[in-house]
Write a protein that holds these residues in place. Structure first.
Motif, PDB file in Angstrom:
ATOM      1  N   ASP A  62      22.725 -19.046-101.808  1.00 57.23           N
ATOM      2  CA  ASP A  62      21.310 -18.722-101.735  1.00 57.23           C
ATOM      3  C   ASP A  62      20.776 -19.117-100.366  1.00 57.23           C
ATOM      4  O   ASP A  62      21.389 -19.920 -99.650  1.00 57.23           O
ATOM      5  N   LEU A  63      19.635 -18.559-100.016  1.00 53.34           N
ATOM      6  CA  LEU A  63      19.064 -18.768 -98.688  1.00 53.34           C
ATOM      7  C   LEU A  63      17.613 -19.196 -98.812  1.00 53.34           C
ATOM      8  O   LEU A  63      16.832 -18.566 -99.524  1.00 53.34           O
ATOM      9  N   ASP A  64      17.273 -20.285 -98.162  1.00 55.05           N
ATOM     10  CA  ASP A  64      15.898 -20.778 -98.125  1.00 55.05           C
ATOM     11  C   ASP A  64      15.415 -20.626 -96.694  1.00 55.05           C
ATOM     12  O   ASP A  64      16.018 -21.162 -95.769  1.00 55.05           O
ATOM     13  N   ILE A  65      14.345 -19.870 -96.514  1.00 59.24           N
ATOM     14  CA  ILE A  65      13.876 -19.542 -95.164  1.00 59.24           C
ATOM     15  C   ILE A  65      12.362 -19.722 -95.111  1.00 59.24           C
ATOM     16  O   ILE A  65      11.692 -19.577 -96.132  1.00 59.24           O
ATOM     17  N   PRO A  66      11.803 -20.043 -93.934  1.00 58.65           N
ATOM     18  CA  PRO A  66      10.348 -20.225 -93.852  1.00 58.65           C
ATOM     19  C   PRO A  66       9.575 -18.962 -94.227  1.00 58.65           C
ATOM     20  O   PRO A  66      10.158 -17.948 -94.566  1.00 58.65           O
ATOM     21  N   GLU A  67       8.299 -19.047 -94.115  1.00 61.28           N
ATOM     22  CA  GLU A  67       7.411 -17.936 -94.467  1.00 61.28           C
ATOM     23  C   GLU A  67       7.855 -16.624 -93.834  1.00 61.28           C
ATOM     24  O   GLU A  67       8.273 -16.585 -92.688  1.00 61.28           O
ATOM     25  N   LEU A  68       7.752 -15.551 -94.615  1.00 64.27           N
ATOM     26  CA  LEU A  68       8.118 -14.216 -94.147  1.00 64.27           C
ATOM     27  C   LEU A  68       6.909 -13.288 -94.179  1.00 64.27           C
ATOM     28  O   LEU A  68       5.969 -13.503 -94.939  1.00 64.27           O
ATOM     29  N   ASP A  69       6.986 -12.246 -93.392  1.00 66.09           N
ATOM     30  CA  ASP A  69       5.990 -11.181 -93.409  1.00 66.09           C
ATOM     31  C   ASP A  69       5.851 -10.674 -94.847  1.00 66.09           C
ATOM     32  O   ASP A  69       6.857 -10.501 -95.547  1.00 66.09           O
ATOM     33  N   PRO A  70       4.623 -10.438 -95.333  1.00 60.04           N
ATOM     34  CA  PRO A  70       4.434 -10.040 -96.733  1.00 60.04           C
ATOM     35  C   PRO A  70       5.210  -8.770 -97.119  1.00 60.04           C
ATOM     36  O   PRO A  70       5.766  -8.699 -98.211  1.00 60.04           O
ATOM     37  N   LEU A  71       5.265  -7.779 -96.237  1.00 59.11           N
ATOM     38  CA  LEU A  71       5.975  -6.543 -96.553  1.00 59.11           C
ATOM     39  C   LEU A  71       7.476  -6.790 -96.672  1.00 59.11           C
ATOM     40  O   LEU A  71       8.128  -6.296 -97.590  1.00 59.11           O
ATOM     41  N   LEU A  72       8.033  -7.580 -95.764  1.00 58.23           N
ATOM     42  CA  LEU A  72       9.449  -7.904 -95.843  1.00 58.23           C
ATOM     43  C   LEU A  72       9.743  -8.728 -97.098  1.00 58.23           C
ATOM     44  O   LEU A  72      10.719  -8.472 -97.810  1.00 58.23           O
ATOM     45  N   PHE A  73       8.895  -9.684 -97.394  1.00 62.59           N
ATOM     46  CA  PHE A  73       9.060 -10.512 -98.582  1.00 62.59           C
ATOM     47  C   PHE A  73       9.090  -9.647 -99.844  1.00 62.59           C
ATOM     48  O   PHE A  73       9.943  -9.814-100.713  1.00 62.59           O
ATOM     49  N   GLN A  74       8.183  -8.676 -99.928  1.00 62.08           N
ATOM     50  CA  GLN A  74       8.110  -7.755-101.060  1.00 62.08           C
ATOM     51  C   GLN A  74       9.358  -6.883-101.148  1.00 62.08           C
ATOM     52  O   GLN A  74       9.775  -6.493-102.235  1.00 62.08           O
ATOM     53  N   SER A  75       9.936  -6.561-100.007  1.00 64.43           N
ATOM     54  CA  SER A  75      11.080  -5.651 -99.945  1.00 64.43           C
ATOM     55  C   SER A  75      12.423  -6.349-100.119  1.00 64.43           C
ATOM     56  O   SER A  75      13.460  -5.681-100.096  1.00 64.43           O
ATOM     57  N   LEU A  76      12.439  -7.660-100.264  1.00 67.20           N
ATOM     58  CA  LEU A  76      13.709  -8.393-100.347  1.00 67.20           C
ATOM     59  C   LEU A  76      14.654  -7.886-101.441  1.00 67.20           C
ATOM     60  O   LEU A  76      15.845  -7.708-101.169  1.00 67.20           O
ATOM     61  N   PRO A  77      14.190  -7.603-102.670  1.00 65.32           N
ATOM     62  CA  PRO A  77      15.149  -7.113-103.679  1.00 65.32           C
ATOM     63  C   PRO A  77      15.853  -5.823-103.228  1.00 65.32           C
ATOM     64  O   PRO A  77      17.065  -5.686-103.371  1.00 65.32           O
ATOM     65  N   GLU A  78      15.103  -4.902-102.651  1.00 65.38           N
ATOM     66  CA  GLU A  78      15.703  -3.652-102.170  1.00 65.38           C
ATOM     67  C   GLU A  78      16.642  -3.907-100.992  1.00 65.38           C
ATOM     68  O   GLU A  78      17.731  -3.335-100.909  1.00 65.38           O
ATOM     69  N   LEU A  79      16.232  -4.784-100.084  1.00 63.66           N
ATOM     70  CA  LEU A  79      17.071  -5.121 -98.929  1.00 63.66           C
ATOM     71  C   LEU A  79      18.401  -5.735 -99.383  1.00 63.66           C
ATOM     72  O   LEU A  79      19.460  -5.381 -98.863  1.00 63.66           O
ATOM     73  N   LEU A  80      18.355  -6.612-100.365  1.00 63.15           N
ATOM     74  CA  LEU A  80      19.577  -7.228-100.879  1.00 63.15           C
ATOM     75  C   LEU A  80      20.502  -6.174-101.486  1.00 63.15           C
ATOM     76  O   LEU A  80      21.719  -6.230-101.312  1.00 63.15           O
ATOM     77  N   GLN A  81      19.937  -5.193-102.184  1.00 64.55           N
ATOM     78  CA  GLN A  81      20.756  -4.123-102.753  1.00 64.55           C
ATOM     79  C   GLN A  81      21.423  -3.293-101.651  1.00 64.55           C
ATOM     80  O   GLN A  81      22.579  -2.915-101.778  1.00 64.55           O
TER      81      GLN A  81
END
Length: 161
Positions: A62-81
């Motif tokens: 797992d990865l713990d990272i500081p604050e992210l841009d809201p759009l990127l944060f929202q897109s993380l599940p799709e990005l991981l896929q």
């Protein structure tokens, strides 16, 4: 017991220096230091995510990272896929972060990497209306002997467009 997550942090001791540290890798004190004399740098959690996500997925950590841009944060599940579709060796992971409050996010432009090759020229032509910057990395996509020869034509191209 699941493996320890990779924790990424960054400090900026001066405007010209950024230090990034990754906790959880076997090499003690694993980190990266970026220094650009005469240039002002900034800590960019999105760049940290781009650099560390393939490493975390290849190790199933797992990865713990500081604050992210809201759009990127929202897109993380799709990005991981998308990443998982690139290679069966990349394992599913959890990314822990917090979205940056929208008011704190400032748009500064849109860039694309540019080598004057077929792919980057196509990307430029397809997106020229929204692009504000072209990025050329010295030594990344060409032999050392061509470095200085390429710089002026790329600057001229960027100035014309």
């Amino acid at each position: 017991m699941p493996p320890e997550p990779l924790c990424v942090s960054a400090q900026q001791p001066s405007p010209e220096v950024v230090r990034c540290c990754v906790q959880g890798l076997p090499e003690a004190g694993t980190g990266v230091r970026g220094e650009a004399p005469g240039c002002e740098l900034e800590v960019n959690p999105e760049a940290l995510l781009s650099a560390m996500l393939p490493i975390a997925m290849s190790q199933g950590r797992d990865l713990d990272i500081p604050e992210l841009d809201p759009l990127l944060f929202q897109s993380l599940p799709e990005l991981l896929q998308v990443y998982q579709g690139l290679s069966p060796k990349l394992k599913p992971v959890q990314v822990t972060s917090r979205p940056v409050p929208a008011a704190a996010t400032a748009a500064r432009g849109t860039a694309c990497f540019f080598s004057m090759g077929r792919d980057s020229l196509h990307t430029f032509l397809e997106n020229r209306e929204e692009l504000t910057h072209l990025i050329w990395i010295r030594g990344f996509d060409s032999p050392g002997a061509l470095q200085e020869e390429m710089l002026d034509p790329i600057r001229q191209f960027a100035a014309r467009h």
